[in-house]
Design a protein around this motif. Structure first.
Motif, PDB file in Angstrom:
ATOM      1  N   GLU A  31      34.717  48.078  43.051  1.00 61.84           N
ATOM      2  CA  GLU A  31      35.712  48.226  41.998  1.00 61.84           C
ATOM      3  C   GLU A  31      37.079  47.720  42.460  1.00 61.84           C
ATOM      4  O   GLU A  31      37.833  47.153  41.678  1.00 61.84           O
ATOM      5  N   VAL A  32      37.385  47.940  43.736  1.00 67.29           N
ATOM      6  CA  VAL A  32      38.683  47.447  44.189  1.00 67.29           C
ATOM      7  C   VAL A  32      38.618  45.987  44.607  1.00 67.29           C
ATOM      8  O   VAL A  32      39.621  45.305  44.685  1.00 67.29           O
ATOM      9  N   GLU A  33      37.414  45.495  44.857  1.00 62.63           N
ATOM     10  CA  GLU A  33      37.299  44.149  45.387  1.00 62.63           C
ATOM     11  C   GLU A  33      37.231  43.064  44.330  1.00 62.63           C
ATOM     12  O   GLU A  33      37.744  41.976  44.514  1.00 62.63           O
ATOM     13  N   ILE A  34      36.533  43.350  43.256  1.00 65.06           N
ATOM     14  CA  ILE A  34      36.316  42.262  42.315  1.00 65.06           C
ATOM     15  C   ILE A  34      37.114  42.490  41.042  1.00 65.06           C
ATOM     16  O   ILE A  34      37.480  43.615  40.729  1.00 65.06           O
ATOM     17  N   PRO A  35      37.419  41.409  40.340  1.00 65.99           N
ATOM     18  CA  PRO A  35      38.266  41.537  39.153  1.00 65.99           C
ATOM     19  C   PRO A  35      37.730  42.589  38.184  1.00 65.99           C
ATOM     20  O   PRO A  35      36.525  42.671  37.954  1.00 65.99           O
ATOM     21  N   LYS A  36      38.655  43.354  37.649  1.00 63.29           N
ATOM     22  CA  LYS A  36      38.269  44.484  36.817  1.00 63.29           C
ATOM     23  C   LYS A  36      37.353  44.103  35.645  1.00 63.29           C
ATOM     24  O   LYS A  36      36.355  44.773  35.412  1.00 63.29           O
ATOM     25  N   PRO A  37      37.682  43.054  34.885  1.00 63.82           N
ATOM     26  CA  PRO A  37      36.803  42.742  33.754  1.00 63.82           C
ATOM     27  C   PRO A  37      35.377  42.463  34.213  1.00 63.82           C
ATOM     28  O   PRO A  37      34.416  42.844  33.546  1.00 63.82           O
ATOM     29  N   ASN A  38      35.247  41.794  35.355  1.00 63.26           N
ATOM     30  CA  ASN A  38      33.900  41.526  35.862  1.00 63.26           C
ATOM     31  C   ASN A  38      33.207  42.827  36.217  1.00 63.26           C
ATOM     32  O   ASN A  38      32.034  43.033  35.906  1.00 63.26           O
ATOM     33  N   PHE A  39      33.964  43.700  36.857  1.00 63.29           N
ATOM     34  CA  PHE A  39      33.377  44.980  37.244  1.00 63.29           C
ATOM     35  C   PHE A  39      32.905  45.734  36.008  1.00 63.29           C
ATOM     36  O   PHE A  39      31.785  46.208  35.923  1.00 63.29           O
ATOM     37  N   GLU A  40      33.792  45.811  35.024  1.00 69.43           N
ATOM     38  CA  GLU A  40      33.468  46.587  33.825  1.00 69.43           C
ATOM     39  C   GLU A  40      32.292  45.973  33.076  1.00 69.43           C
ATOM     40  O   GLU A  40      31.443  46.668  32.545  1.00 69.43           O
ATOM     41  N   GLY A 179      48.931  39.483  41.378  1.00 71.60           N
ATOM     42  CA  GLY A 179      48.887  38.622  42.557  1.00 71.60           C
ATOM     43  C   GLY A 179      49.431  39.205  43.855  1.00 71.60           C
ATOM     44  O   GLY A 179      49.624  38.467  44.817  1.00 71.60           O
ATOM     45  N   LYS A 180      49.654  40.539  43.910  1.00 78.54           N
ATOM     46  CA  LYS A 180      50.166  41.134  45.156  1.00 78.54           C
ATOM     47  C   LYS A 180      49.162  40.965  46.288  1.00 78.54           C
ATOM     48  O   LYS A 180      49.493  40.502  47.370  1.00 78.54           O
ATOM     49  N   THR A 181      47.942  41.363  46.022  1.00 79.45           N
ATOM     50  CA  THR A 181      46.917  41.270  47.058  1.00 79.45           C
ATOM     51  C   THR A 181      46.706  39.807  47.452  1.00 79.45           C
ATOM     52  O   THR A 181      46.523  39.488  48.623  1.00 79.45           O
ATOM     53  N   HIS A 182      46.771  38.948  46.456  1.00 79.36           N
ATOM     54  CA  HIS A 182      46.600  37.524  46.723  1.00 79.36           C
ATOM     55  C   HIS A 182      47.649  37.045  47.738  1.00 79.36           C
ATOM     56  O   HIS A 182      47.321  36.444  48.765  1.00 79.36           O
ATOM     57  N   LEU A 183      48.910  37.345  47.465  1.00 78.35           N
ATOM     58  CA  LEU A 183      49.968  36.894  48.378  1.00 78.35           C
ATOM     59  C   LEU A 183      49.838  37.543  49.751  1.00 78.35           C
ATOM     60  O   LEU A 183      50.012  36.896  50.783  1.00 78.35           O
ATOM     61  N   LEU A 184      49.514  38.819  49.755  1.00 78.59           N
ATOM     62  CA  LEU A 184      49.401  39.537  51.028  1.00 78.59           C
ATOM     63  C   LEU A 184      48.293  38.917  51.886  1.00 78.59           C
ATOM     64  O   LEU A 184      48.447  38.699  53.088  1.00 78.59           O
ATOM     65  N   GLN A 185      47.180  38.620  51.245  1.00 80.04           N
ATOM     66  CA  GLN A 185      46.073  38.040  52.002  1.00 80.04           C
ATOM     67  C   GLN A 185      46.372  36.592  52.388  1.00 80.04           C
ATOM     68  O   GLN A 185      45.925  36.117  53.433  1.00 80.04           O
ATOM     69  N   ALA A 186      47.146  35.911  51.543  1.00 80.16           N
ATOM     70  CA  ALA A 186      47.534  34.540  51.894  1.00 80.16           C
ATOM     71  C   ALA A 186      48.363  34.563  53.180  1.00 80.16           C
ATOM     72  O   ALA A 186      48.170  33.738  54.082  1.00 80.16           O
ATOM     73  N   ILE A 187      49.256  35.539  53.280  1.00 78.03           N
ATOM     74  CA  ILE A 187      50.031  35.691  54.517  1.00 78.03           C
ATOM     75  C   ILE A 187      49.053  35.944  55.669  1.00 78.03           C
ATOM     76  O   ILE A 187      49.147  35.345  56.735  1.00 78.03           O
TER      77      ILE A 187
END
Ligand code: ADP
Ligand code: MG
Length: 470
Positions: A31-40, A179-187
């Motif tokens: 649930e935390v890993e994949i996009p919410k709509p996909n999860f749902e 995009g917070k997680t995206h930027l954090l992981q990009a760093i």
């Protein structure tokens, strides 16, 4: 009874009952890993029905869902299952029986909770080495910049290029899915590429590890591990707002690293001044650079869709991207979910993508609210069909556990699906008092919060009502 049905899990024999427990834990992670709509859309209504030595059977409501999970999500799913089971398992998907029930499975031989008591007795299962689990696609190259996120993107790149130097700590905040997680992981990717020891951790995982360290008396190891980081990236700090003990641990970790010039980046969902943390943590965060992100404008949404669909088969025509960018003005995660849905639909049906098919893909699944609410009779019949309790008992006066529980479900659905006031729901249920109905609905809500079996059953009845209505 069929063949023995168990698996060793942390040295304990698990059974059918535990297949679902294991799956529930894996779902929590997914649930935390994949996009919410996909999860749902694809995962929420799944049930694990069987677990043997190396195979976990998961049932889905439709063949379409089973195929989707197999094709698009099996890698993430197997990773999540391996993580919770501490051992690789193959996950197979099958379609649930017509009555919505899982295939018959033998009675559980034992059931254990997935707590940690069993850890010591499980020499065969070693905790996997701490891994950052950065998602490969979350890089700067894949991040589309626009007015809504430009500053955050620039700050993140700056930090990744000269860690510890200027913006330390960096705090990035925004509503969910921007995009917070995206930027954090990009760093994280960029620093890892420089051979730095990067720890990326969600505040939730930090909490779990910390609490576990305290319980097991290994706080020294915990500290040593974090002290060894060249950069610490903490995602979703709001998770620790109501956890003073974890905040204490976080504060010390933060200080040790910060004082020795290591880069710290934290994300959260509100401005640093508003976040409900100990004052001293708050002042550390406000002492660095704070940047926020907003929902992207149309141009950026369109560019994100272009970037995410580039190279995909079949290619999506511009007017479909335009339709998606126009209809989603909030979270990028939802935007991406819709894009994936259209792509998946196109791949599975082999139809060329045009507006009509995209609209069908988006309306067909997930948002299948009926136009007219189901009648009370339909609701009661559906509850009877799914629970095996006769309609006459549901509307009658019997008060044994099964009947009462079916009646509570009916009371709940009469409100939620048929939109009936308590008085009318009471009439439909054989002339019950409206306060009885209110009480039943409240009780049922509590059951829903507590029991995943109840949630599953409710979802199935709901779904049958919606399918029947459309
Ligand atoms: P948050 O952590 O803020 O909830 P995420 O970083 O998980 O959001 O982003 C949700 C999804 O949207 C991810 O798949 C991410 O790759 C994507 N995303 C968000 N912003 C952008 C962007 N500017 N460019 C490309 N993808 C983005
Ligand atoms: Mg996030």
């Amino acid at each position: 009874m069929g063949r023995p049905n168990f698996v060793f899990f942390r040295g304990v024999i698990l059974t059918t009952k535990s297949a679902q427990q294991l799956w529930t834990a894996a779902l929590g992670q997914l649930e935390v890993e994949i996009p919410k709509p996909n999860f749902e859309t694809w995962l929420k209504d799944t049930v694990a029905t069987d677990l043997d030595e190396s195979v976990l059977i998961v049932t889905t409501p439709s063949a379409f869902a089973a195929e989707m999970l197999e094709q698009r999500l099996s890698a993430s799913i197997e990773r999540a299952v391996e993580h919770v089971a501490h051992s690789p398992l193959e996950v197979r998907f099958s379609v649930r029986g017509k009555n919505g029930l899982a295939p018959e499975s033998p009675a559980p031989r034992a059931s254990i909770s997935l707590k940690d008591e069993a850890v010591e007795s499980a020499p065969a299962f070693v905790r996997p080495a701490q891994s950052n689990r950065l998602r490969t696609e979350l890089t700067f190259e894949n991040f589309v910049s626009g007015p809504s996120n430009q500053l955050a993107n620039a700050a993140a790149q700056q930090v990744a290029d000269s860690p510890g130097a200027i913006f330390n700590p960096l705090y990035i905040y925004s509503p969910v899915g921007l995009g917070k997680t995206h930027l954090l992981q990009a760093i994280g990717h960029r620093l890892t590429a420089k051979s730095m020891n990067v720890i990326y951790v969600s505040a939730e995982r930090f909490t779990n590890e910390y609490i576990r360290a305290i319980r097991e008396g290994t706080t020294e190891d915990f500290r040593a591990r974090y002290r060894g980081a060249d950069a610490l990236l903490v995602d979703d700090i709001q998770f620790i707002t109501s956890k003073p003990q974890t905040q204490e641990g976080f504060f010390h970790t933060f200080n040790e690293l910060h004082m020795s010039g290591r880069q710290i980046v934290v994300t959260g969902d509100v401005p640093a001044e508003e976040i409900n943390l100990e004052k001293r943590i708050q002042s550390r965060l406000t002492g660095g650079l704070i940047v926020d992100m907003q929902a992207p404008d149309y141009e950026t949404r369109f560019a994100i869709l272009q970037s995410k669909s580039a190279g995909k088969i079949p290619p999506l025509p511009t007017h479909v991207l335009d339709m998606l960018a126009t209809t989603h003005d909030g979270s990028v995660r939802d935007l991406e979910g819709s894009l994936n849905r259209v792509l998946a639909f196109a791949q599975l049906t082999n139809e060329p993508v045009d507006l009509a098919m995209a609209e069908r893909a988006l309306s067909g699944i997930g948002s299948s609210k009926p136009k007219t609410p189901p009648t009370p009779e339909t609701v009661i019949a559906a509850v009877a069909a799914h629970t095996g309790v006769p309609e006459t008992s549901i509307t009658g006066a019997k008060r044994d556990r099964r009947t009462s529980s079916a009646r509570r479900l009916a009371a709940y659905l009469l409100k939620e699906e048929s939109k009936l006031a308590a008085t009318h729901a009471g009439k439909a249920l054989g002339g019950k008092d409206h306060s009885t109905i209110l009480y039943a609905q409240k009780k049922f809500q509590e059951e829903l919060d507590k029991s995943s079996e109840t949630r599953q059953l409710t979802a199935e009845v709901r779904k049958s009502l919606r399918t029947a209505a459309s």
